[in-house]
Design an enzyme around this catalytic site. Structure first.
Site, PDB file in Angstrom:
ATOM      1  NE  ARG A  91      -2.784  -0.296   3.306  1.00 21.69           N
ATOM      2  CZ  ARG A  91      -3.750  -1.210   3.139  1.00 21.69           C
ATOM      3  NH1 ARG A  91      -4.754  -0.965   2.342  1.00 21.69           N
ATOM      4  NH2 ARG A  91      -3.688  -2.357   3.800  1.00 21.69           N
ATOM      5  CE1 TYR A  92       0.277   4.404   4.023  1.00 20.89           C
ATOM      6  CE2 TYR A  92       0.385   2.136   4.791  1.00 20.89           C
ATOM      7  CZ  TYR A  92      -0.211   3.376   4.805  1.00 20.89           C
ATOM      8  OH  TYR A  92      -1.299   3.593   5.600  1.00 20.89           O
ATOM      9  CB  CYS A 104      -5.709 -15.962  15.074  1.00 21.02           C
ATOM     10  SG  CYS A 104      -5.608 -14.787  13.720  1.00 21.02           S
ATOM     11  CB  CYS A 108     -10.327 -10.328  17.935  1.00 22.33           C
ATOM     12  SG  CYS A 108      -8.665 -10.827  18.452  1.00 22.33           S
ATOM     13  CB  CYS A 111     -10.815  -9.793  13.538  1.00 20.72           C
ATOM     14  SG  CYS A 111      -9.480  -9.937  12.328  1.00 20.72           S
ATOM     15  NE  ARG A 113      -5.455  -7.912   6.899  1.00 21.27           N
ATOM     16  CZ  ARG A 113      -4.371  -7.418   7.506  1.00 21.27           C
ATOM     17  NH1 ARG A 113      -3.903  -7.992   8.595  1.00 21.27           N
ATOM     18  NH2 ARG A 113      -3.742  -6.367   7.011  1.00 21.27           N
ATOM     19  CG  ASP A 273      -9.999  -0.894  10.479  1.00 18.77           C
ATOM     20  OD1 ASP A 273      -9.900   0.307  10.172  1.00 18.77           O
ATOM     21  OD2 ASP A 273      -9.046  -1.582  10.885  1.00 18.77           O
ATOM     22  CG  ASP A 310      -5.999   1.467   8.039  1.00 19.26           C
ATOM     23  OD1 ASP A 310      -5.697   1.942   6.932  1.00 19.26           O
ATOM     24  OD2 ASP A 310      -5.338   0.615   8.640  1.00 19.26           O
ATOM     25  CE  LYS A 317      -2.418   1.261  10.275  1.00 21.06           C
ATOM     26  NZ  LYS A 317      -1.918   0.494   9.112  1.00 21.06           N
TER      27      LYS A 317
HETATM   28  S1  SF4 Z   1      -7.379  -9.191  15.433  1.00 13.70           S
HETATM   29 FE1  SF4 Z   1      -7.835 -10.667  13.804  1.00 13.70          FE
HETATM   30  S2  SF4 Z   1      -5.833 -11.231  12.967  1.00 13.70           S
HETATM   31 FE2  SF4 Z   1      -5.477 -10.318  15.004  1.00 13.70          FE
HETATM   32  S3  SF4 Z   1      -5.490 -12.055  16.447  1.00 13.70           S
HETATM   33 FE3  SF4 Z   1      -7.553 -11.201  16.411  1.00 13.70          FE
HETATM   34  S4  SF4 Z   1      -8.602 -12.472  14.873  1.00 13.70           S
HETATM   35 FE4  SF4 Z   1      -6.411 -12.768  14.534  1.00 13.70          FE
END
Ligand code: SF4
Length: 342
Positions: A91-92, A104, A108, A111, A113, A273, A310, A317
């Protein structure tokens, strides 16, 4: 809460552990169908009996994840649009993200992603990884490589070591960084084999530790961070501002003090995000700026991260304040709110 086998990954395991009620099982089944779940022993211990608390909220799935809100996107920061080869985001001009795994230790619930992480998404094959490293070799303007994912510290020490050695040998790569939640969610993975990999590089290793609440910095997490520091790893903290987790100045003050005391320099406080099903975590920007302002003057400068957004879609960012200059830069507000002429 019952003792449970960990990691906890399924609905029956969540119910057996007393982390969710049978009443929400149908809605949660739909959540688990779409998104990965994993709670490690460390996280279950940090949740303790407080299954509605700030640690629980980050990891226990919720029916709210099925709610769509305006502005949510599967790829909120535009990774795909900036990906020249699989596993690389450029990106940069001077840095790239390298994503060797999408797995992971925990998933989370906020998250960004979340549509791309989990066991179903795996990681790069050896051929794909070679192509990604080749991309870095062929682009002399790449000064920093940021290992992210997924969580790069989920890789075996052998595989991570091979990647780091390859990067260490590329003359134009001056620095590399790893983004990880492992030191706080699975600190036992910071073992001698991993430390040997991180300690044996020519270039400095920077580790951005993702941590959102002081209670995540358990004695095990602190010990893991100490081991990393002794291995010469530079530790930076990244935190996501989350409703019901850390959206009070006092909570963030405790977190940033605990981070700095553990040798982790708070680096970024991220505005959430807008990934699908995360609106129940969003703190409005205006409220975020108020919270950050309340910390100024109260907390050592070393413990103050930059509040960062972001820009949706991948434009990059930017810091989002608060600002202290007034009236075309002729006046300035001090940390107590008094305005002075410059
Ligand atoms: S924020 Fe997303 S990428 Fe980071 S540990 Fe949690 S689930 Fe995994």
């Amino acid at each position: 809460m019952n003792a449970a086998a960990t990691p906890i990954r399924t609905l029956p395991q969540l119910m057996d552990a007393g982390l969710v009620d049978a009443g929400s099982a149908t809605a949660l089944a739909a959540v688990l169908e779409r998104y990965a779940v994993s709670l490690t022993a460390e996280v279950v211990g940090a949740i303790g009996a407080n299954r509605d608390g700030p640690i629980a909220r980050q990891y226990i799935p919720s029916p709210n994840e099925l709610v769509s809100a305006p502005g949510e996107q599967a790829d909120p920061i535009g990774d795909e649009a900036h990906s020249p080869v699989k596993g690389v985001v450029h990106r940069y001009p001077d840095r790239v993200l390298l994503m060797p795994t999408q797995v992971c230790a925990v998933y989370c619930r906020f998250c960004f992603r979340r549509e791309h992480v989990g066991p179903a998404h795996g990681g790069l094959s050896e051929t794909e990884l070679d192509a990604a490293l080749d991309y870095v070799r062929r682009n002399p303007n790449i000064w920093e490589v940021i290992l992210t994912g997924g969580d790069p510290l989920m890789l075996s020490a052998r595989r991570l070591g091979a990647i780091i050695t390859a990067l260490d040998e590329i003359p134009h790569v001056a620095a590399f960084r790893i983004h990880s939640r492992i030191p706080v969610t699975a600190p036992e993975r910071i073992d001698d084999a991993l430390l040997a990999v991180l300690a044996n590089t020519h270039k400095p290793v920077n580790l951005a530790v993702h941590c959102n609440h002081a209670d995540e910095l358990t004695s095990h997490a602190n010990a893991a961070l100490r081991r990393l520091r002794k291995a010469g790893v530079m530790l930076f903290g990244q935190t996501v501002l989350l409703k019901g987790v850390n959206d009070r100045a006092e909570t963030l003050e405790d977190l940033f003090r605990a981070m700095l005391a553990a040798g982790v320099k708070p680096y970024y406080l991220h505005q959430l995000d807008r990934a699908p099903g995360t609106s129940h975590f969003e703190v409005p920007l205006a409220r975020g700026r108020e919270i950050v302002k309340a910390l100024r003057g109260k907390l050592s400068g070393l413990a103050q991260p930059t509040y960062i957004l972001d820009i949706p879609g991948g434009a990059g960012k930017v810091p989002v304040g608060p600002e202290y200059l007034r009236d075309g830069e002729s006046m300035v507000e001090d940390p107590r709110g008094f305005v002075h002429r410059l």
